[in-house]
Write a protein that holds these residues in place. Sequence first.
Motif, PDB file in Angstrom:
ATOM      1  N   LYS A  43       0.811  -1.218   0.000  1.00 42.37           N
ATOM      2  CA  LYS A  43       0.000   0.000   0.000  1.00 42.37           C
ATOM      3  C   LYS A  43       0.849   1.275   0.000  1.00 42.37           C
ATOM      4  O   LYS A  43       0.311   2.371   0.009  1.00 42.37           O
ATOM      5  CB  LYS A  43      -0.920   0.018   1.220  1.00 42.37           C
ATOM      6  CG  LYS A  43      -2.011  -1.018   1.162  1.00 42.37           C
ATOM      7  CD  LYS A  43      -2.924  -0.899   2.359  1.00 42.37           C
ATOM      8  CE  LYS A  43      -4.076  -1.877   2.277  1.00 42.37           C
ATOM      9  NZ  LYS A  43      -4.965  -1.734   3.449  1.00 42.37           N
ATOM     10  N   LYS A  44       2.174   1.088   0.022  1.00 49.96           N
ATOM     11  CA  LYS A  44       3.121   2.212   0.038  1.00 49.96           C
ATOM     12  C   LYS A  44       2.810   3.175   1.198  1.00 49.96           C
ATOM     13  O   LYS A  44       2.768   4.388   1.028  1.00 49.96           O
ATOM     14  CB  LYS A  44       3.111   2.945  -1.289  1.00 49.96           C
ATOM     15  CG  LYS A  44       3.543   2.068  -2.440  1.00 49.96           C
ATOM     16  CD  LYS A  44       3.500   2.822  -3.747  1.00 49.96           C
ATOM     17  CE  LYS A  44       3.858   1.907  -4.871  1.00 49.96           C
ATOM     18  NZ  LYS A  44       2.734   1.382  -5.592  1.00 49.96           N
ATOM     19  N   GLU A  45       2.582   2.581   2.350  1.00 47.85           N
ATOM     20  CA  GLU A  45       2.293   3.382   3.533  1.00 47.85           C
ATOM     21  C   GLU A  45       3.568   4.075   4.012  1.00 47.85           C
ATOM     22  O   GLU A  45       4.664   3.790   3.540  1.00 47.85           O
ATOM     23  CB  GLU A  45       1.686   2.499   4.623  1.00 47.85           C
ATOM     24  CG  GLU A  45       0.298   2.001   4.239  1.00 47.85           C
ATOM     25  CD  GLU A  45      -0.393   1.222   5.334  1.00 47.85           C
ATOM     26  OE1 GLU A  45       0.175   1.059   6.430  1.00 47.85           O
ATOM     27  OE2 GLU A  45      -1.516   0.777   5.090  1.00 47.85           O
ATOM     28  N   SER A  46       3.413   4.954   4.961  1.00 48.42           N
ATOM     29  CA  SER A  46       4.541   5.750   5.445  1.00 48.42           C
ATOM     30  C   SER A  46       5.631   4.859   6.039  1.00 48.42           C
ATOM     31  O   SER A  46       5.381   3.734   6.461  1.00 48.42           O
ATOM     32  CB  SER A  46       4.065   6.749   6.498  1.00 48.42           C
ATOM     33  OG  SER A  46       3.707   6.066   7.684  1.00 48.42           O
ATOM     34  N   ARG A  47       6.833   5.403   6.073  1.00 46.55           N
ATOM     35  CA  ARG A  47       7.969   4.675   6.634  1.00 46.55           C
ATOM     36  C   ARG A  47       7.724   4.318   8.100  1.00 46.55           C
ATOM     37  O   ARG A  47       8.172   3.283   8.575  1.00 46.55           O
ATOM     38  CB  ARG A  47       9.246   5.492   6.518  1.00 46.55           C
ATOM     39  CG  ARG A  47       9.830   5.506   5.131  1.00 46.55           C
ATOM     40  CD  ARG A  47      11.067   6.410   5.128  1.00 46.55           C
ATOM     41  NE  ARG A  47      12.003   6.048   4.121  1.00 46.55           N
ATOM     42  CZ  ARG A  47      12.982   5.149   4.273  1.00 46.55           C
ATOM     43  NH1 ARG A  47      13.125   4.506   5.381  1.00 46.55           N
ATOM     44  NH2 ARG A  47      13.816   4.913   3.297  1.00 46.55           N
TER      45      ARG A  47
END
Length: 120
Positions: A43-47
Motif C-alpha cells: 500500500k506504500k504506507e509511510s515509513r
Amino acid sequence: MKRRVVLGAIGLLLFTATGCGGPDALVKEFIVHLNGYAETLEKKESRDKQAAALERVKSTLEKIDKLKLSQEERDKLIAKNDGELKKAKERVESAQKTYLMDGGAATDFPDLFGGFVKPK
C-alpha cells in the motif's frame, strides 16, 4: 446489564487465553505480522507504519527465540506451518521488489527468515 457482564467475561477470557498458545501460536502470530508488513509495503504506507510493522515481526521472532526450541522442535514447527510460511515469505519478497521498482526508498530490508525459517 446481564449482556454487559457476559460480554465482559468473554472478553476477559479471550484476552487472558491468547498468551497460552505456545510455539504454534507464536508461529501463527509471526505469519500474521509478516502479512501485515507486506501489506504496508504493497500500500506504500509511510515509513513509520512500515517500521512499526517490521518491529512487530522482529518482536515475534524474539519471542520464538526465547522459547529455546531444539532444532528438531523448530523443524517440526516449520513443517507444520510450511505452506503458510512459504506464502507469507513470497508475499513479503514480492512486496519488497514491487516497492523498490515503484520508486520506494531503497531501505535495507532485513532477512526476516534467516533466524527462524531456513531457506529451502
